[in-house]
Motif scaffolding. Structure first.
Motif, PDB file in Angstrom:
ATOM      1  N   GLN A  38       0.831  -1.211   0.000  1.00  0.00           N
ATOM      2  CA  GLN A  38       0.000   0.000   0.000  1.00  0.00           C
ATOM      3  C   GLN A  38       0.858   1.250   0.000  1.00  0.00           C
ATOM      4  O   GLN A  38       0.607   2.205  -0.738  1.00  0.00           O
ATOM      5  N   ASN A  39       1.878   1.251   0.843  1.00  0.00           N
ATOM      6  CA  ASN A  39       2.794   2.395   0.904  1.00  0.00           C
ATOM      7  C   ASN A  39       3.545   2.561  -0.414  1.00  0.00           C
ATOM      8  O   ASN A  39       3.756   3.683  -0.889  1.00  0.00           O
ATOM      9  N   LEU A  40       3.957   1.435  -0.976  1.00  0.00           N
ATOM     10  CA  LEU A  40       4.693   1.468  -2.237  1.00  0.00           C
ATOM     11  C   LEU A  40       3.818   2.066  -3.343  1.00  0.00           C
ATOM     12  O   LEU A  40       4.285   2.881  -4.148  1.00  0.00           O
ATOM     13  N   LEU A  41       2.549   1.678  -3.365  1.00  0.00           N
ATOM     14  CA  LEU A  41       1.615   2.211  -4.360  1.00  0.00           C
ATOM     15  C   LEU A  41       1.405   3.705  -4.148  1.00  0.00           C
ATOM     16  O   LEU A  41       1.359   4.478  -5.114  1.00  0.00           O
ATOM     17  N   TYR A  42       1.290   4.129  -2.894  1.00  0.00           N
ATOM     18  CA  TYR A  42       1.108   5.553  -2.596  1.00  0.00           C
ATOM     19  C   TYR A  42       2.303   6.365  -3.098  1.00  0.00           C
ATOM     20  O   TYR A  42       2.138   7.414  -3.747  1.00  0.00           O
ATOM     21  N   GLU A  43       3.509   5.899  -2.807  1.00  0.00           N
ATOM     22  CA  GLU A  43       4.714   6.617  -3.233  1.00  0.00           C
ATOM     23  C   GLU A  43       4.859   6.601  -4.757  1.00  0.00           C
ATOM     24  O   GLU A  43       5.328   7.571  -5.351  1.00  0.00           O
ATOM     25  N   PHE A  44       4.443   5.502  -5.375  1.00  0.00           N
ATOM     26  CA  PHE A  44       4.509   5.415  -6.833  1.00  0.00           C
ATOM     27  C   PHE A  44       3.552   6.433  -7.454  1.00  0.00           C
ATOM     28  O   PHE A  44       3.888   7.119  -8.420  1.00  0.00           O
ATOM     29  N   LYS A  45       2.337   6.530  -6.902  1.00  0.00           N
ATOM     30  CA  LYS A  45       1.358   7.511  -7.390  1.00  0.00           C
ATOM     31  C   LYS A  45       1.909   8.918  -7.245  1.00  0.00           C
ATOM     32  O   LYS A  45       1.750   9.765  -8.139  1.00  0.00           O
ATOM     33  N   LEU A  46       2.540   9.183  -6.123  1.00  0.00           N
ATOM     34  CA  LEU A  46       3.121  10.496  -5.871  1.00  0.00           C
ATOM     35  C   LEU A  46       4.205  10.806  -6.896  1.00  0.00           C
ATOM     36  O   LEU A  46       4.275  11.923  -7.434  1.00  0.00           O
ATOM     37  N   CYS A  47       5.004   9.810  -7.190  1.00  0.00           N
ATOM     38  CA  CYS A  47       6.062   9.966  -8.186  1.00  0.00           C
ATOM     39  C   CYS A  47       5.461  10.258  -9.564  1.00  0.00           C
ATOM     40  O   CYS A  47       5.944  11.113 -10.302  1.00  0.00           O
ATOM     41  N   GLN A  48       4.388   9.548  -9.893  1.00  0.00           N
ATOM     42  CA  GLN A  48       3.709   9.761 -11.173  1.00  0.00           C
ATOM     43  C   GLN A  48       3.176  11.184 -11.280  1.00  0.00           C
ATOM     44  O   GLN A  48       3.260  11.812 -12.336  1.00  0.00           O
ATOM     45  N   SER A  49       2.619  11.692 -10.202  1.00  0.00           N
ATOM     46  CA  SER A  49       2.041  13.040 -10.216  1.00  0.00           C
ATOM     47  C   SER A  49       3.106  14.121 -10.343  1.00  0.00           C
ATOM     48  O   SER A  49       2.816  15.248 -10.747  1.00  0.00           O
ATOM     49  N   GLN A  50       4.345  13.760 -10.024  1.00  0.00           N
ATOM     50  CA  GLN A  50       5.436  14.732 -10.072  1.00  0.00           C
ATOM     51  C   GLN A  50       6.316  14.587 -11.313  1.00  0.00           C
ATOM     52  O   GLN A  50       7.426  15.100 -11.361  1.00  0.00           O
ATOM     53  N   GLY A  51       5.801  13.886 -12.308  1.00  0.00           N
ATOM     54  CA  GLY A  51       6.567  13.764 -13.550  1.00  0.00           C
ATOM     55  C   GLY A  51       6.726  12.351 -14.042  1.00  0.00           C
ATOM     56  O   GLY A  51       7.087  12.121 -15.198  1.00  0.00           O
TER      57      GLY A  51
END
Length: 277
Positions: A257-270
């Motif tokens: 779950q945490n990994l998915l959250y951080e991945f989404k955050l990374c996607q939103s930032q480029g």
């Protein structure tokens, strides 16, 4: 309205899964779910000679170990063999084959003199008008401008090649996004070429490639007998590999779950820097 992202995890049951497979599974899951996509499990048992039931069971074991939930696909070895094996779709492959005009029967092998140059088939059988005979010859697709040359789409054992069957299956599933290792770049080009020849929607699919995991400078692979995924260890060890490779917050490796959250955050930032064809 933007089309829903549809992807798949598509392992081959030709050996036990290794760390590189787990890495790809996690990346595909993360990208698909971060985009609210639909994820299939498709087990590509196209090579019957290497098929083993224990390899299929290993796929289910690894997915469960990693915590990866898919939206459609087999749930057990028996379910796979009874409902999802490529043999159940044989009529689809034959139908697609009949739609292709730019094909020819080839009797050459890797040992045929002058048949190959730098690994590329030289078209010795292109104008021979041979008739297909099981166990004697194969069928190739005529290509133009493709670095792989004329590649086999129907094998001597009277079954579809990997590239051919995969394209037909992706079309049937409505797959429009594929994430695979960079070693399959030429394979991807061949599949898109074939999809265009068949007028498939898959020809417009987005195909991305990721960096390979290596050990002592050699890519991890079943043929190199890479160390298998240890389902008795901690899944966090594999989450950590993804987090490190993608420069995500190290704490994201605590759970999926945490990994998915951080991945989404990374996607939103480029986004993540994958290779695209």
């Amino acid at each position: 309205m933007k089309a829903k992202l549809v992807s798949r995890i598509a392992p081959t049951p030709s050996g036990f899964l290794h760390v590189g497979n787990a890495f790809n599974f996690l990346l595909t899951y993360l990208y698909t779910k971060s985009n609210d996509g639909f994820l299939y499990l498709r087990i590509d048992d196209y090579d019957s000679s290497r098929y083993r039931r224990e390899y299929v069971q290993n796929i289910f074991d690894v997915l469960e170990f990693l915590g990866i939930c898919y939206d459609s696909g087999a749930k057990s070895v028996m379910d796979f063999e009874e409902n999802f094996s490529f043999k159940k779709r044989f009529a689809l492959y034959k139908n697609a084959l009949e739609k292709l005009d730019e094909i020819y029967v080839c009797q050459c092998s890797r040992n045929t003199p002058n048949a190959y140059k730098n690994g590329i088939y030289q078209g010795l059988c292109k104008n021979k008008n041979l008739k297909f005979e099981k166990d004697k010859n194969a069928i190739r697709l005529k290509t133009s401008g493709l670095s792989l040359g004329d590649f086999i789409i129907w094998k001597k054992d009277d079954s579809p090649s990997y590239n051919f069957a995969s394209v037909v299956d992706d079309e049937q599933m409505g797959v429009n996004f594929v994430l695979r290792g960079e070693d399959l770049l030429e394979c991807s080009k061949a599949q898109i070429y074939l999809a265009k020849m068949l007028n498939f929607n898959f020809a417009k699919a987005k195909i991305f490639h990721h960096e390979l995991l290596c050990q002592n400078g050699v890519k991890l692979s079943k043929s190199q007998k890479a160390v298998g995924v240890d389902v008795k260890s901690k899944a966090q060890n594999y989450y950590k590999i993804v987090a490190n490779k993608l420069n995500l917050n190290p704490k994201s490796a605590e759970n999926l779950q945490n990994l998915l959250y951080e991945f989404k955050l990374c996607q939103s930032q480029g986004g993540v820097d994958f290779f695209k064809i």
